[in-house]
Design a protein around this motif. Structure first.
Motif, PDB file in Angstrom:
ATOM      1  N   ILE A 127       0.836  -1.206   0.000  1.00  0.00           N
ATOM      2  CA  ILE A 127       0.000   0.000   0.000  1.00  0.00           C
ATOM      3  C   ILE A 127       0.872   1.258   0.000  1.00  0.00           C
ATOM      4  CG2 ILE A 127      -1.681   1.338   1.342  1.00  0.00           C
ATOM      5  CD1 ILE A 127      -2.777  -1.150  -0.159  1.00  0.00           C
ATOM      6  N   ILE A 128       1.930   1.238   0.801  1.00  0.00           N
ATOM      7  CA  ILE A 128       2.855   2.388   0.833  1.00  0.00           C
ATOM      8  C   ILE A 128       3.466   2.605  -0.547  1.00  0.00           C
ATOM      9  CG2 ILE A 128       5.081   3.185   1.735  1.00  0.00           C
ATOM     10  CD1 ILE A 128       4.310   1.849   4.397  1.00  0.00           C
ATOM     11  N   PHE A 129       3.893   1.514  -1.181  1.00  0.00           N
ATOM     12  CA  PHE A 129       4.483   1.640  -2.518  1.00  0.00           C
ATOM     13  C   PHE A 129       3.457   2.120  -3.537  1.00  0.00           C
ATOM     14  CE2 PHE A 129       5.210  -0.132  -6.747  1.00  0.00           C
ATOM     15  CZ  PHE A 129       6.373   0.534  -7.072  1.00  0.00           C
ATOM     16  N   LEU A 130       2.231   1.585  -3.489  1.00  0.00           N
ATOM     17  CA  LEU A 130       1.187   1.970  -4.449  1.00  0.00           C
ATOM     18  C   LEU A 130       0.831   3.443  -4.288  1.00  0.00           C
ATOM     19  CD1 LEU A 130      -1.088  -1.188  -4.246  1.00  0.00           C
ATOM     20  CD2 LEU A 130       0.292  -0.481  -6.212  1.00  0.00           C
ATOM     21  N   ASN A 131       0.786   3.915  -3.042  1.00  0.00           N
ATOM     22  CA  ASN A 131       0.509   5.328  -2.814  1.00  0.00           C
ATOM     23  C   ASN A 131       1.644   6.189  -3.360  1.00  0.00           C
ATOM     24  OD1 ASN A 131      -1.546   7.087  -1.336  1.00  0.00           O
ATOM     25  ND2 ASN A 131       0.372   7.855  -0.517  1.00  0.00           N
ATOM     26  N   PHE A 132       2.875   5.713  -3.147  1.00  0.00           N
ATOM     27  CA  PHE A 132       4.053   6.392  -3.703  1.00  0.00           C
ATOM     28  C   PHE A 132       3.984   6.416  -5.225  1.00  0.00           C
ATOM     29  CE2 PHE A 132       8.280   5.725  -5.608  1.00  0.00           C
ATOM     30  CZ  PHE A 132       8.900   6.917  -5.265  1.00  0.00           C
ATOM     31  N   LEU A 133       3.561   5.313  -5.811  1.00  0.00           N
ATOM     32  CA  LEU A 133       3.449   5.226  -7.266  1.00  0.00           C
ATOM     33  C   LEU A 133       2.408   6.216  -7.795  1.00  0.00           C
ATOM     34  CD1 LEU A 133       4.388   3.740  -9.809  1.00  0.00           C
ATOM     35  CD2 LEU A 133       2.620   2.019  -9.388  1.00  0.00           C
ATOM     36  N   GLY A 134       1.286   6.334  -7.082  1.00  0.00           N
ATOM     37  CA  GLY A 134       0.248   7.285  -7.485  1.00  0.00           C
ATOM     38  C   GLY A 134       0.734   8.726  -7.412  1.00  0.00           C
ATOM     39  N   ASN A 135       1.454   9.070  -6.340  1.00  0.00           N
ATOM     40  CA  ASN A 135       1.989  10.427  -6.196  1.00  0.00           C
ATOM     41  C   ASN A 135       3.083  10.704  -7.223  1.00  0.00           C
ATOM     42  OD1 ASN A 135       0.297  10.988  -4.054  1.00  0.00           O
ATOM     43  ND2 ASN A 135       1.784  10.415  -2.492  1.00  0.00           N
ATOM     44  N   THR A 136       3.864   9.668  -7.542  1.00  0.00           N
ATOM     45  CA  THR A 136       4.914   9.827  -8.557  1.00  0.00           C
ATOM     46  C   THR A 136       4.300  10.059  -9.937  1.00  0.00           C
ATOM     47  OG1 THR A 136       6.398   8.379  -7.303  1.00  0.00           O
ATOM     48  CG2 THR A 136       6.923   8.729  -9.623  1.00  0.00           C
ATOM     49  N   ALA A 137       3.210   9.345 -10.234  1.00  0.00           N
ATOM     50  CA  ALA A 137       2.514   9.544 -11.514  1.00  0.00           C
ATOM     51  C   ALA A 137       1.990  10.974 -11.611  1.00  0.00           C
ATOM     52  CB  ALA A 137       1.369   8.547 -11.645  1.00  0.00           C
ATOM     53  N   GLN A 138       1.470  11.492 -10.492  1.00  0.00           N
ATOM     54  CA  GLN A 138       0.972  12.872 -10.485  1.00  0.00           C
ATOM     55  C   GLN A 138       2.110  13.860 -10.701  1.00  0.00           C
ATOM     56  OE1 GLN A 138      -2.609  13.171 -10.065  1.00  0.00           O
ATOM     57  NE2 GLN A 138      -1.966  14.987 -11.182  1.00  0.00           N
ATOM     58  N   LEU A 139       3.243  13.565 -10.077  1.00  0.00           N
ATOM     59  CA  LEU A 139       4.417  14.426 -10.238  1.00  0.00           C
ATOM     60  C   LEU A 139       4.928  14.367 -11.674  1.00  0.00           C
ATOM     61  CD1 LEU A 139       6.461  16.283  -8.827  1.00  0.00           C
ATOM     62  CD2 LEU A 139       7.833  14.242  -8.326  1.00  0.00           C
ATOM     63  N   PHE A 140       4.908  13.175 -12.270  1.00  0.00           N
ATOM     64  CA  PHE A 140       5.344  13.019 -13.660  1.00  0.00           C
ATOM     65  C   PHE A 140       4.463  13.844 -14.595  1.00  0.00           C
ATOM     66  CE2 PHE A 140       5.319  11.032 -17.831  1.00  0.00           C
ATOM     67  CZ  PHE A 140       6.674  10.851 -18.085  1.00  0.00           C
ATOM     68  N   ALA A 141       3.142  13.792 -14.378  1.00  0.00           N
ATOM     69  CA  ALA A 141       2.217  14.582 -15.201  1.00  0.00           C
ATOM     70  C   ALA A 141       2.504  16.074 -15.037  1.00  0.00           C
ATOM     71  CB  ALA A 141       0.771  14.268 -14.813  1.00  0.00           C
ATOM     72  N   THR A 142       2.783  16.484 -13.794  1.00  0.00           N
ATOM     73  CA  THR A 142       3.101  17.891 -13.524  1.00  0.00           C
ATOM     74  C   THR A 142       4.369  18.310 -14.249  1.00  0.00           C
ATOM     75  OG1 THR A 142       2.057  17.737 -11.337  1.00  0.00           O
ATOM     76  CG2 THR A 142       3.568  19.577 -11.698  1.00  0.00           C
ATOM     77  N   TYR A 143       5.379  17.446 -14.226  1.00  0.00           N
ATOM     78  CA  TYR A 143       6.646  17.754 -14.905  1.00  0.00           C
ATOM     79  C   TYR A 143       6.459  17.791 -16.420  1.00  0.00           C
ATOM     80  CZ  TYR A 143      10.259  18.090 -11.368  1.00  0.00           C
ATOM     81  OH  TYR A 143      11.069  18.550 -10.360  1.00  0.00           O
ATOM     82  N   PHE A 144       5.703  16.845 -16.957  1.00  0.00           N
ATOM     83  CA  PHE A 144       5.506  16.771 -18.406  1.00  0.00           C
ATOM     84  C   PHE A 144       4.849  18.051 -18.929  1.00  0.00           C
ATOM     85  CE2 PHE A 144       2.818  15.769 -22.087  1.00  0.00           C
ATOM     86  CZ  PHE A 144       3.767  15.246 -22.955  1.00  0.00           C
ATOM     87  N   PHE A 145       3.720  18.419 -18.323  1.00  0.00           N
ATOM     88  CA  PHE A 145       3.013  19.620 -18.773  1.00  0.00           C
ATOM     89  C   PHE A 145       3.732  20.890 -18.320  1.00  0.00           C
ATOM     90  CE2 PHE A 145      -0.456  16.451 -18.719  1.00  0.00           C
ATOM     91  CZ  PHE A 145      -0.929  16.616 -20.007  1.00  0.00           C
ATOM     92  N   GLY A 146       4.327  20.822 -17.121  1.00  0.00           N
ATOM     93  CA  GLY A 146       4.992  22.008 -16.578  1.00  0.00           C
ATOM     94  C   GLY A 146       6.202  22.435 -17.374  1.00  0.00           C
ATOM     95  N   ILE A 147       7.024  21.487 -17.776  1.00  0.00           N
ATOM     96  CA  ILE A 147       8.211  21.826 -18.575  1.00  0.00           C
ATOM     97  C   ILE A 147       7.789  22.401 -19.929  1.00  0.00           C
ATOM     98  CG2 ILE A 147      10.162  20.826 -19.837  1.00  0.00           C
ATOM     99  CD1 ILE A 147      10.629  19.011 -17.439  1.00  0.00           C
ATOM    100  N   ALA A 148       6.718  21.822 -20.503  1.00  0.00           N
ATOM    101  CA  ALA A 148       6.196  22.374 -21.764  1.00  0.00           C
ATOM    102  C   ALA A 148       5.733  23.812 -21.564  1.00  0.00           C
ATOM    103  CB  ALA A 148       5.039  21.511 -22.269  1.00  0.00           C
ATOM    104  N   GLY A 149       5.074  24.067 -20.427  1.00  0.00           N
ATOM    105  CA  GLY A 149       4.617  25.425 -20.119  1.00  0.00           C
ATOM    106  C   GLY A 149       5.769  26.390 -19.933  1.00  0.00           C
ATOM    107  N   LEU A 150       6.798  25.954 -19.200  1.00  0.00           N
ATOM    108  CA  LEU A 150       7.959  26.816 -18.974  1.00  0.00           C
ATOM    109  C   LEU A 150       8.670  27.151 -20.283  1.00  0.00           C
ATOM    110  CD1 LEU A 150       9.601  25.318 -15.753  1.00  0.00           C
ATOM    111  CD2 LEU A 150       8.717  27.641 -16.032  1.00  0.00           C
ATOM    112  N   LEU A 151       8.835  26.157 -21.133  1.00  0.00           N
ATOM    113  CA  LEU A 151       9.496  26.382 -22.423  1.00  0.00           C
ATOM    114  C   LEU A 151       8.706  27.375 -23.270  1.00  0.00           C
ATOM    115  CD1 LEU A 151      10.675  22.765 -23.323  1.00  0.00           C
ATOM    116  CD2 LEU A 151      12.106  24.705 -22.627  1.00  0.00           C
TER     117      LEU A 151
END
Length: 321
Positions: A127-151
């Motif tokens: 459960i700890i790992f799955l929650n970490f995986l969910g938060n990491t996926a959210q962070l990945f989405a933020t980085y993907f769109f965020g870097i595009a926005g910054l550029l």
């Protein structure tokens, strides 16, 4: 003796649940009424002046928040299916209750422990790992769109940025990637976990669950950033859609690089938002009002809703094998 012990456990459990709820409610109230950068009376006055309280606007904003949390719950339902079949309602209970517990803990640490309480001890590591995986996926989405926005912002707006600021921001953005490389290269362990072990756990989760998690995280990001964009329109900000949405994306990625408690999320986002939207000549007071409004809708209200599930929590009922 056992009866006395059982009653004592029930009493301490009740006291703990009440303390968690009181802490969450107090933190939310403090965030809303004691914002250092925004007087609460002024905040309400600005919302009223721009007719944010109209029935149509309230309905649209609430629907944005419901959609945001719908996909967050769906994301957890998908992840937890790796351990057991979870209904949407049970996933909602687990997500909201754990979110309430996370409000006053650094980097949402409380969320991990609270979710574990709904599962048998043998499944806690998963459960700890799955929650970490969910938060990491959210962070990945933020980085993907965020870097595009910054550029897009960097190439579209004439920025007078000192070299030091460019190096600092660039360094912060790449910190997660550098940390990953260093930990893997030198086999560094963090609280007993290594990158190799995390990768092994990652591959044990089915590809279908991993992709669904990432898709739901991306949809969530699009939803709450467009809620921000909708408020910008209501405040009559006359800037093109590409620039505005790029600024919103940039705000979220810059805010994500600083670990903090949820209660201070609005403060961190507010600081970056004022800087980013200042480049587009958006008044500071409007930016801060929008940031606080979005925080109330997506953090404050769900935190209060989760309080109900915290108070109703019963281990014997939820910790199912």
């Amino acid at each position: 003796m056992r009866i006395t012990s059982h009653k004592a456990n029930q009493f301490f459990s009740l006291v703990l649940k009440i303390l968690v709820v009181l802490a969450a409610v107090s933190f939310i109230w403090y965030r809303v009424t004691r914002d250092e950068s925004m007087d609460f009376d002024r905040f309400v006055d600005i919302l009223d002046r721009y007719r944010i309280f109209s029935y149509t606007n309230i309905l649209i904003l609430v629907l944005f928040s419901i959609a945001n949390w719908y996909f967050e719950i769906l994301k957890w339902q998908t992840l937890s299916s790796h351990v057991r079949d979870n209904s949407f309602m049970r996933s909602m209970r687990e997500s909201l209750a754990s979110f309430t517990a996370a409000i006053f803990t650094p980097s949402r640490i409380g969320e991990y422990g609270a979710k574990c309480l709904y599962y048998v001890r043998a499944e806690w590591r998963k459960i700890i790992f799955l929650n970490f995986l969910g938060n990491t996926a959210q962070l990945f989405a933020t980085y993907f769109f965020g870097i595009a926005g910054l550029l897009f912002i960097i190439t579209s707006v004439d920025l007078a940025l000192p070299v030091f600021n460019i190096i600092l921001v660039s360094g912060l953005l790449f910190v997660p990637f550098m940390a990953y490389f260093v930990m893997k290269k030198f086999k560094i362990r963090l609280k007993g976990y290594s990158i190799q072990r995390l990768e092994e756990s990652f591959h044990k989760v089915s590809e279908e669950i991993r992709w669904k998690t990432l898709i739901f995280a991306s949809i969530r990001f699009i939803i709450f950033t467009h809620q921000f964009y909708f408020l910008l329109l209501q405040f009559q900000v006359d800037v093109s859609y590409p620039l505005l949405i790029a600024a919103v994306f940039s705000t979220y990625i810059l805010a994500s690089i600083i670990p903090t408690m949820i209660i201070f999320d609005a403060f961190i986002k507010g600081g970056f938002a004022v800087w980013i939207f200042g480049l587009l000549q958006v008044p500071q007071i409007i930016v801060l009002t929008i940031v606080l409004t979005v925080w109330i809708l997506n953090f404050g209200l769900p935190g209060l809703a989760g309080s109900y599930y915290v108070l109703r929590y019963k281990k014997a009922k939820h910790a199912i094998a």
